[in-house]
Design a protein around this motif. Structure first.
Motif, PDB file in Angstrom:
ATOM      1  N   GLY A   1       0.820  -1.011  -0.177  1.00  0.00           N
ATOM      2  CA  GLY A   1      -0.055   0.076   0.092  1.00  0.00           C
ATOM      3  C   GLY A   1       0.856   1.358  -0.103  1.00  0.00           C
ATOM      4  N   LEU A   2       0.229   2.257  -0.674  1.00  0.00           N
ATOM      5  CA  LEU A   2       0.960   3.448  -0.802  1.00  0.00           C
ATOM      6  C   LEU A   2      -0.200   4.676  -0.415  1.00  0.00           C
ATOM      7  CD1 LEU A   2       2.880   3.401  -4.083  1.00  0.00           C
ATOM      8  CD2 LEU A   2       3.876   3.657  -1.788  1.00  0.00           C
ATOM      9  N   GLY A   3       0.324   5.608   0.165  1.00  0.00           N
ATOM     10  CA  GLY A   3      -0.620   6.682   0.378  1.00  0.00           C
ATOM     11  C   GLY A   3       0.130   8.011   1.055  1.00  0.00           C
ATOM     12  N   VAL A   4      -0.783   8.982   1.943  1.00  0.00           N
ATOM     13  CA  VAL A   4      -0.249   9.980   2.422  1.00  0.00           C
ATOM     14  C   VAL A   4      -0.864  10.064   3.730  1.00  0.00           C
ATOM     15  CG1 VAL A   4       0.139  11.241   0.250  1.00  0.00           C
ATOM     16  CG2 VAL A   4      -2.325  11.346   1.417  1.00  0.00           C
ATOM     17  N   ALA A   5      -0.089  10.685   4.722  1.00  0.00           N
ATOM     18  CA  ALA A   5      -0.372  10.755   6.051  1.00  0.00           C
ATOM     19  C   ALA A   5      -0.178  12.231   6.789  1.00  0.00           C
ATOM     20  CB  ALA A   5       0.179   9.734   6.899  1.00  0.00           C
ATOM     21  N   THR A   6      -0.881  12.629   7.706  1.00  0.00           N
ATOM     22  CA  THR A   6      -0.804  13.574   8.419  1.00  0.00           C
ATOM     23  C   THR A   6      -1.462  13.164  10.071  1.00  0.00           C
ATOM     24  OG1 THR A   6      -1.158  15.953   8.726  1.00  0.00           O
ATOM     25  CG2 THR A   6      -3.075  14.877   8.091  1.00  0.00           C
TER      26      THR A   6
ATOM     27  N   VAL B   1       3.079  18.053  13.555  1.00  0.00           N
ATOM     28  CA  VAL B   1       2.023  17.966  12.391  1.00  0.00           C
ATOM     29  C   VAL B   1       2.929  17.386  11.231  1.00  0.00           C
ATOM     30  CG1 VAL B   1       0.321  18.827  10.995  1.00  0.00           C
ATOM     31  CG2 VAL B   1       0.652  19.718  13.291  1.00  0.00           C
ATOM     32  N   PRO B   2       2.686  16.101  10.900  1.00  0.00           N
ATOM     33  CA  PRO B   2       3.584  15.257   9.745  1.00  0.00           C
ATOM     34  C   PRO B   2       2.700  15.543   8.412  1.00  0.00           C
ATOM     35  CG  PRO B   2       2.628  13.809  10.759  1.00  0.00           C
ATOM     36  CD  PRO B   2       2.245  15.006  11.764  1.00  0.00           C
ATOM     37  N   VAL B   3       3.574  15.513   7.388  1.00  0.00           N
ATOM     38  CA  VAL B   3       2.900  15.670   6.197  1.00  0.00           C
ATOM     39  C   VAL B   3       3.959  14.417   5.346  1.00  0.00           C
ATOM     40  CG1 VAL B   3       2.731  16.646   3.728  1.00  0.00           C
ATOM     41  CG2 VAL B   3       2.544  17.961   5.921  1.00  0.00           C
ATOM     42  N   ALA B   4       3.375  13.212   5.363  1.00  0.00           N
ATOM     43  CA  ALA B   4       4.319  12.162   5.133  1.00  0.00           C
ATOM     44  C   ALA B   4       3.687  11.304   3.742  1.00  0.00           C
ATOM     45  CB  ALA B   4       4.490  11.173   6.259  1.00  0.00           C
ATOM     46  N   ALA B   5       4.507  10.451   3.238  1.00  0.00           N
ATOM     47  CA  ALA B   5       4.192   9.125   2.464  1.00  0.00           C
ATOM     48  C   ALA B   5       4.071   8.261   3.168  1.00  0.00           C
ATOM     49  CB  ALA B   5       5.260   9.045   1.456  1.00  0.00           C
ATOM     50  N   VAL B   6       3.125   7.238   2.739  1.00  0.00           N
ATOM     51  CA  VAL B   6       2.844   6.061   3.560  1.00  0.00           C
ATOM     52  C   VAL B   6       3.328   4.787   2.773  1.00  0.00           C
ATOM     53  CG1 VAL B   6       0.973   4.645   4.630  1.00  0.00           C
ATOM     54  CG2 VAL B   6       0.876   6.786   4.575  1.00  0.00           C
ATOM     55  N   LEU B   7       3.986   3.960   3.574  1.00  0.00           N
ATOM     56  CA  LEU B   7       4.484   2.746   2.646  1.00  0.00           C
ATOM     57  C   LEU B   7       4.036   1.557   3.496  1.00  0.00           C
ATOM     58  CD1 LEU B   7       8.063   4.110   1.896  1.00  0.00           C
ATOM     59  CD2 LEU B   7       6.103   3.593   0.136  1.00  0.00           C
ATOM     60  N   ARG B   8       3.411   0.393   3.262  1.00  0.00           N
ATOM     61  CA  ARG B   8       2.891  -0.434   4.117  1.00  0.00           C
ATOM     62  C   ARG B   8       3.000  -1.832   3.066  1.00  0.00           C
ATOM     63  NH1 ARG B   8       3.046   3.101   6.739  1.00  0.00           N
ATOM     64  NH2 ARG B   8       1.625   3.601   8.526  1.00  0.00           N
ATOM     65  N   PHE B   9       3.714  -2.744   3.753  1.00  0.00           N
ATOM     66  CA  PHE B   9       3.920  -4.259   3.196  1.00  0.00           C
ATOM     67  C   PHE B   9       2.934  -5.237   3.935  1.00  0.00           C
ATOM     68  CE2 PHE B   9       7.708  -1.990   2.410  1.00  0.00           C
ATOM     69  CZ  PHE B   9       7.704  -1.935   1.140  1.00  0.00           C
ATOM     70  N   TYR B  10       2.108  -6.019   3.371  1.00  0.00           N
ATOM     71  CA  TYR B  10       1.112  -6.820   4.117  1.00  0.00           C
ATOM     72  C   TYR B  10       1.351  -8.315   3.389  1.00  0.00           C
ATOM     73  CZ  TYR B  10      -1.505  -2.565   5.062  1.00  0.00           C
ATOM     74  OH  TYR B  10      -1.720  -1.352   5.578  1.00  0.00           O
TER      75      TYR B  10
ATOM     76  N   GLY C   1      -3.194 -10.766   9.413  1.00  0.00           N
ATOM     77  CA  GLY C   1      -1.878 -10.929  10.233  1.00  0.00           C
ATOM     78  C   GLY C   1      -0.849  -9.947  10.430  1.00  0.00           C
ATOM     79  N   PHE C   2       0.409 -10.072  10.455  1.00  0.00           N
ATOM     80  CA  PHE C   2       1.295  -9.037  10.725  1.00  0.00           C
ATOM     81  C   PHE C   2       1.796  -8.270   9.474  1.00  0.00           C
ATOM     82  CE2 PHE C   2       1.894 -11.846  14.071  1.00  0.00           C
ATOM     83  CZ  PHE C   2       1.996 -11.113  15.362  1.00  0.00           C
ATOM     84  N   TYR C   3       2.050  -7.074   9.691  1.00  0.00           N
ATOM     85  CA  TYR C   3       2.610  -6.306   8.421  1.00  0.00           C
ATOM     86  C   TYR C   3       3.513  -5.314   8.937  1.00  0.00           C
ATOM     87  CZ  TYR C   3       0.318  -2.093  10.636  1.00  0.00           C
ATOM     88  OH  TYR C   3       0.125  -0.969  11.612  1.00  0.00           O
ATOM     89  N   ILE C   4       4.532  -4.578   7.930  1.00  0.00           N
ATOM     90  CA  ILE C   4       5.541  -3.614   8.442  1.00  0.00           C
ATOM     91  C   ILE C   4       5.167  -2.587   7.611  1.00  0.00           C
ATOM     92  CG2 ILE C   4       7.230  -5.350   9.208  1.00  0.00           C
ATOM     93  CD1 ILE C   4       8.551  -4.994   6.670  1.00  0.00           C
ATOM     94  N   GLY C   5       5.697  -1.366   7.935  1.00  0.00           N
ATOM     95  CA  GLY C   5       5.585  -0.145   7.097  1.00  0.00           C
ATOM     96  C   GLY C   5       6.300   1.046   7.629  1.00  0.00           C
ATOM     97  N   THR C   6       6.170   2.102   6.976  1.00  0.00           N
ATOM     98  CA  THR C   6       6.715   3.552   7.649  1.00  0.00           C
ATOM     99  C   THR C   6       6.128   4.785   6.964  1.00  0.00           C
ATOM    100  OG1 THR C   6       8.683   4.672   7.918  1.00  0.00           O
ATOM    101  CG2 THR C   6       8.662   3.642   5.949  1.00  0.00           C
ATOM    102  N   ASP C   7       6.192   5.909   7.720  1.00  0.00           N
ATOM    103  CA  ASP C   7       5.874   7.124   6.964  1.00  0.00           C
ATOM    104  C   ASP C   7       7.042   8.019   6.910  1.00  0.00           C
ATOM    105  OD1 ASP C   7       3.187   5.857   7.655  1.00  0.00           O
ATOM    106  OD2 ASP C   7       2.544   7.428   8.901  1.00  0.00           O
TER     107      ASP C   7
END
Length: 187
Positions: A64-69, A90-99, A104-110
């Protein structure tokens, strides 16, 4: 009585919309959640509490890809004679997620930029300017299902040496836990 009927009709329409939304594919979703944490390192702040909002698009079922605040409030901590001020991120960030699996379990980062908000001074009794922000990172590992994510996270805004004082480094970072609710946005 007319108003009661209108409220009842509105609640029925809302319930029908939520039921139909839950049956859609979870390709586009809004994630709304909360976090708590302990500041690390903790020269000038002690604890953190926050809310997150993110949009995520599943490029593939496992990525998954996205944006976060959101907003995270860091509570002040007195240290080495300094009456430190609290600070908000107040973050303005890209979202990266691996499912790896559907549930179940996942990992990711902003990754992005964290704006620091609040008092312009690091401490009430010192004339040192607070940084405006810096590189923002929030790696997390957690458990997910269709509706919920529960995770452990590390959140950090890198400000360099801006805001450092004698016997105190300026830090805005925490390790903690959180959850988010997934709201499907359609196909």
């Amino acid at each position: 009585m007319k108003m009661f009927k209108q409220v009842l009709l509105g609640a029925g329409i809302l319930a029908a919309g939520l039921v139909s939304a839950q049956s859609t594919q979870m390709t586009n979703m809004l994630k709304v959640g909360a976090t708590v944490g302990v500041a690390v390192p903790s020269d000038n702040v002690s604890a953190a509490i926050g809310v997150d909002v993110a949009y995520q698009y599943l490029v593939t079922p496992g990525f998954g890809l996205g944006v976060a605040t959101g907003y995270t409030h860091y509570f002040e901590k007195d240290n080495n004679g300094y009456d430190n001020n609290s600070v908000g991120v107040v973050p303005v960030a890209a979202v990266l997620r691996f499912y790896p699996k559907k549930t179940g379990f996942y990992i990711g980062t902003d990754l992005g930029y964290g704006f620091l908000v609040g008092d312009n001074k690091v401490a009430a009794n010192a004339n040192v300017e607070r940084p405006d922000g810096g590189f923002y990172i929030k790696p997390e590992v957690g458990y997910h299902n269709r509706d919920w994510n529960f995770f452990l996270q590390y959140q950090k805004v890198f400000t360099g040496s801006t805001g450092d004082m004698v016997n105190q480094d300026y830090n805005v970072g925490s390790i903690g836990a959180g959850f988010s609710y997934n709201i499907p946005l359609g196909k």
